[in-house]
Scaffold this active site. Structure first.
Site, PDB file in Angstrom:
ATOM      1  N   SER A 198       0.845  -1.187   0.000  1.00 12.54           N
ATOM      2  CA  SER A 198       0.000   0.000   0.000  1.00 12.54           C
ATOM      3  C   SER A 198       0.877   1.231   0.000  1.00 12.54           C
ATOM      4  CB  SER A 198      -0.924   0.005   1.226  1.00 12.54           C
ATOM      5  OG  SER A 198      -0.156   0.078   2.419  1.00 12.54           O
ATOM      6  N   ASP A 224      12.058   5.541 -12.691  1.00 11.98           N
ATOM      7  CA  ASP A 224      11.892   5.132 -11.293  1.00 11.98           C
ATOM      8  C   ASP A 224      12.523   3.766 -11.047  1.00 11.98           C
ATOM      9  OD1 ASP A 224      11.146   5.318  -8.644  1.00 11.98           O
ATOM     10  OD2 ASP A 224       9.143   4.516  -8.973  1.00 11.98           O
ATOM     11  N   MET A 227      -3.625   0.631  -3.305  1.00 11.09           N
ATOM     12  CA  MET A 227      -3.345  -0.689  -2.765  1.00 11.09           C
ATOM     13  C   MET A 227      -2.997  -1.661  -3.893  1.00 11.09           C
ATOM     14  SD  MET A 227      -4.038  -0.307   0.546  1.00 11.09           S
ATOM     15  CE  MET A 227      -4.349  -1.945   1.199  1.00 11.09           C
ATOM     16  N   SER A 232       0.707   5.850  -1.224  1.00 13.54           N
ATOM     17  CA  SER A 232      -0.102   6.979  -1.660  1.00 13.54           C
ATOM     18  C   SER A 232      -0.800   6.682  -2.980  1.00 13.54           C
ATOM     19  CB  SER A 232       0.773   8.223  -1.807  1.00 13.54           C
ATOM     20  OG  SER A 232       1.810   7.988  -2.731  1.00 13.54           O
ATOM     21  N   TYR A 233      -0.274   5.698  -3.738  1.00 19.43           N
ATOM     22  CA  TYR A 233      -0.888   5.320  -5.007  1.00 19.43           C
ATOM     23  C   TYR A 233      -2.156   4.528  -4.803  1.00 19.43           C
ATOM     24  CZ  TYR A 233       1.362   0.992  -3.693  1.00 19.43           C
ATOM     25  OH  TYR A 233       1.775  -0.114  -2.992  1.00 19.43           O
TER      26      TYR A 233
END
Length: 546
Positions: free
Chosen positions: A187, A297, A192, A189-190
């Site tokens: 989990s 990323d 789950m 901020s994006y």
């Protein structure tokens, strides 16, 4: 305002000091941040990666590895081209609205070549909605099971459009994972990530769903997949094989763990590791050189693996939440959404270096540029080689930590605590700073990350690190920023004094005597030594080749 002084007692420019938060200490976890640098008041740090010491109590837990971060683009494209409505209903347009046989022949040709040529008809080249009888065609969606790229040509203009089918059956099965008793993998901020019968279910937002769908369709098509393919791994890239753009849910496969959590490194398996590293480098090359997409990323947590007894059986590069198309393709890439009959343009790429990469894995050349101009854009010059080498440099930072873990005689956990914790602490400091509000403090945080990169580089390449440090020192001196120059020197000298090579010396010597070990170290050094723009012009295929 407070006047600061350098270690040499030289006066520097005044800085806006950060407000102090009482009763709270900074969590020591490396992280990444995706910010909207323009026109956004909602700036939030993304999910952080725990330090080795933070996860010691969780080693017995079986954790999934589909760890993702939320994507937020800098700016929306021009509103006139963001959502191009396709006014014709898909349910009533099974074929081209043209004359019988010729229409059928043209449709089959389109499906075979995956290209269609349209006349402009005195319309704007961006107004793809003018061609909705051709583009929004139910027959196309009936032929594909996963996102798939089609090329649209209008006069001299070309567009890359990924068709994203909508499957009601998948929607009812996966779009409410909580009700289906799916296991939580991660989990942030994006949202789950869940595991339901070895299917990874990721909940995200609209922008991340858009870029993930686009990457999925491009990779699948460029890798030569069949239209009916349901696979989700191509060229060591893990992509979604199904997307519900209505509920912002994407599906892929699960893996045993990620490289951050993998601790069973063994020197005798160096040939296996080098082969895996080469596959990952090839994934980066394919993504940039063929698909024209920057990952932006690459980190330990975004490389997922299957493993057994110290052998890595498979490794894939995942998570495209921060991915960007190369800037020269801005406004020419989009997705066609079956569920609401719209064309959505892929968010514009701004290539802001402070928005790219987890600071702990950000290439040294990117940090170097940020220290002079916080809001600098990466100058790719329209050359995919530069973009590719930038991603490869981030991948090399990942490989460096893996090699150090492999060489430490005390074991992987001790190597993480001894060599990585300080890097991730500095990285977290950079993550928690907004470069717009606190540009000078953000520079300082990135400066400390860069200094720690030099320290870790010197662990393996102790003869070459002096030249690297002096190059960066002279660059900052020439830029006139004496405080950052002196902070780099102070941090590097102090941290170098605290780090010993003794735990890795014996195995390092063994690695240098090993044929594959020599190649590994040479390739690693070449990528980590890229600290000038001209270095980015090097052949990306010259390193990490099987």
């Amino acid at each position: 305002m407070e006047q600061l002084k350098t270690p040499q007692n030289q006066k520097t420019r005044p800085r806006n000091m950060l407000p102090k938060k009482k009763g709270k200490e900074l969590k020591k976890r490396p992280c990444k941040v995706k910010r909207k640098l323009f026109g956004s008041e909602n700036i939030r740090p993304n999910k952080k990666i725990p330090l080795a010491s933070d996860v010691d109590n969780e080693l017995e837990k079986k954790r999934g590895s589909m760890i993702r971060k939320r994507s937020e683009t800098d700016l929306c494209p021009d509103p006139s081209v963001t959502d191009l409505l396709c006014h014709e209903s898909l349910t009533v347009s099974p074929k081209f609205e043209r004359d019988g046989l010729s229409a059928c022949t043209e449709f089959e040709n389109f499906m075979d070549t995956r290209k269609i040529v349209l006349s402009r008809n005195e319309k704007s080249v961006t107004d793809l909605s003018a061609h909705y009888p051709v583009l929004c065609n139910l027959g196309i969606f009936e032929r594909i099971h996963s996102p798939f790229l089609f090329s649209i040509h209008i006069d001299t203009q070309s567009f890359s459009v990924v068709y994203v089918p909508h499957k009601e059956s998948s929607c009812s099965q996966f779009c409410e994972p909580e009700k289906n008793m799916a296991r939580i993998l991660g989990s942030g901020s994006y949202g789950m990530v869940y595991d339901l019968n070895n299917v990874a279910i990721k909940a995200s937002d609209d922008l991340e769903s858009c870029i993930s769908s686009y990457v999925s369709g491009v990779v699948r098509a460029k890798a030569g997949a069949q239209l009916t393919s349901r696979e989700c791994v191509f060229k060591s890239l893990l992509i979604c094989n199904s997307v519900c753009l209505n509920h912002k849910i994407s599906l892929s496969k699960t893996y045993d763990t990620d490289l951050y959590k993998f601790t069973d490194w063994k020197l005798e398996n160096v040939e296996n590791y080098y082969s895996i590293f080469c596959n990952l480098a090839e994934a980066v090359r394919f993504l940039n050189m063929v698909c024209k997409i920057n990952h932006c990323d690459i980190s330990l947590a975004n490389i997922l693996i299957h493993h057994k007894e110290g052998i890595i059986l498979e490794a894939v590069l995942a998570d495209y939440s921060l991915a960007e198309v190369h800037p020269q393709y801005n406004g020419k890439c989009g997705i066609l959404r079956q569920f609401d009959h719209r064309i959505q343009i892929v968010p514009k790429s701004y290539n802001k270096l402070c928005d790219m990469f987890n600071p702990g894995f950000r290439p040294m050349i990117a940090h170097k540029i940020i220290l002079v101009e916080v809001y600098a854009e990466f100058d790719g010059k329209g050359n995919p080689v530069r973009h590719c080498n930038l991603d490869l440099c981030a991948l090399a930072q990942v490989f460096l930590l893996c090699v150090i873990r492999m060489l430490d005689e005390r074991g992987c956990r001790e190597a993480q605590k001894y060599y990585e914790n300080r890097l991730f602490t500095y990285s977290n400091e950079a993550c928690t700073l907004n470069p717009i509000k606190y540009p000078l403090e953000y520079k300082d945080a990135c400066c400390k990350v860069l200094a720690e990169h030099l320290v870790l580089f010197g662990i393996l390449f102790y003869r070459e690190v002096v030249d690297m440090f002096e190059n960066l020192y002279d660059f900052l001196h020439a830029s006139g920023d004496l405080s950052v120059r002196d902070l780099l020197e102070e941090t590097y000298v102090n941290d170098s004094r605290d780090v010993r090579r003794q735990p890795i010396r014996y195995r390092h010597a063994q690695l240098q005597r090993h044929e594959i070990g020599q190649i590994l170290l040479n390739d690693l050094q070449q990528l980590l030594s890229i600290i000038t723009i001209s270095d980015l012009e090097k052949d990306p295929y010259s390193v990490f080749r099987v």
